[in-house]
Write an enzyme that holds these catalytic residues in place. Structure first.
Site, PDB file in Angstrom:
ATOM      1  CB  SER A   1      17.394  -5.252   2.666  1.00 35.24           C
ATOM      2  OG  SER A   1      18.270  -4.230   3.060  1.00 35.24           O
TER       3      SER A   1
ATOM      4  CE1 TYR B   1      14.272  -4.500   6.970  1.00 30.62           C
ATOM      5  CE2 TYR B   1      16.586  -3.934   6.663  1.00 30.62           C
ATOM      6  CZ  TYR B   1      15.311  -4.066   6.152  1.00 30.62           C
ATOM      7  OH  TYR B   1      15.058  -3.771   4.836  1.00 30.62           O
TER       8      TYR B   1
ATOM      9  CB  ILE C   1       9.669  -1.106  -2.212  1.00 30.93           C
ATOM     10  CG1 ILE C   1      10.904  -0.250  -1.943  1.00 30.93           C
ATOM     11  CG2 ILE C   1       9.988  -2.173  -3.252  1.00 30.93           C
ATOM     12  CD1 ILE C   1      12.056  -1.016  -1.311  1.00 30.93           C
TER      13      ILE C   1
ATOM     14  CB  THR D   1      -0.947   0.033   1.213  1.00 34.01           C
ATOM     15  OG1 THR D   1      -0.173  -0.052   2.420  1.00 34.01           O
ATOM     16  CG2 THR D   1      -1.941  -1.117   1.153  1.00 34.01           C
TER      17      THR D   1
END
Length: 252
Positions: A130, A143, A8, A5
């Protein structure tokens, strides 16, 4: 595609719609999903776009999402959470949340979609990881660790596609000025009493290995995902492709 939404994910959804694909977007709230669908319909007239709200931190919501999905030809695993936090301050429940959202989302969606792709003999699974999954930041270990796990997951799933026209690949995005990053930069700017653009430039310049020396835009990541989602990427399988602005220092 999950987490689509904004940022990226939204840019990828728009790119896929422009190529004529029918896209189902996902976000945590009904309002966010409905807003994204309207924006995409305005951006790509005639677009076949719908949405399903589900928070990937909630297994019950994920089960409802999976139950409402039909056959999936292209799956883009994009949803993810991140923040900057000292390792010693990250409690177990936060580690668990990161794995539920960043890793188990891809596990659950792929487990739903991949068997049908293999049975039909064609499909595309794309993980948006990533550069932090290759070079894990000291202040974002939770992360980076989950993004590294996505690389392992995609590698294993690709081995299941042998002899078919199904592919599983990963995109390694670089530091991108998504909505979440923009909010973090605005927070830093307020705390330091400087303009947002100044804070944005200083943070980007602090990344000494970056060759572009700036934040990437979501629309710069989307074309690589769209390529991997397309029929013309048939010779690319089990790969991790970089759209990192030259942040990683390795040649492969």
């Amino acid at each position: 595609m999950s987490g689509s939404t904004q940022g990226i994910g939204y840019a990828v959804a728009e790119a896929l719609l422009a190529e004529g694909a029918s896209v189902v977007v996902n976000g945590r709230s009904e309002h966010g999903v409905a807003t994204a669908v309207r924006r995409l319909e305005d951006a790509v007239p005639g677009a076949a776009v719908s949405g399903i709200a589900a928070d990937f931190a909630d297994a019950a919501q994920v089960r409802r999402l999976l139950a409402s999905l039909g056959e999936v030809d292209v799956l883009v695993n994009n949803v993810g959470v991140f923040d900057v936090r000292p390792f010693e301050e990250i409690p177990d429940d936060e580690w668990q949340r990161y794995f539920d959202v960043n890793v188990m989302s891809g596990v659950r969606l792929s487990r739903h979609a991949l068997p049908g792709m293999l049975a039909r003999g064609w499909g595309r699974v794309v993980f948006v990881s990533s550069e932090s999954g290759v070079s894990v930041p000291a202040d974002m270990t939770h992360y980076g660790t989950t993004k590294a796990a996505l690389l392992g997951l995609a590698n294993g799933l690709a081995k299941l596609t042998r002899g078919t026209d199904v592919t599983v690949n990963t995109v390694l995005g670089g530091p991108t000025y998504s909505d979440g990053v923009a909010r973090a930069v605005e927070h830093v700017a307020r705390a330091q009493g400087v303009p947002v653009d100044e804070a944005k430039g200083a943070i980007a310049a602090a990344n000494r290995t970056s060759l572009v020396q700036r934040f990437l835009e979501p629309a710069e990541i989307a074309p690589l995902v769209a390529y991997l989602a397309s029929p013309v990427s048939s010779a690319t399988n089990g790969a991790a492709l970089r759209a990192d602005g030259g942040t990683l220092t390795t040649t492969l």
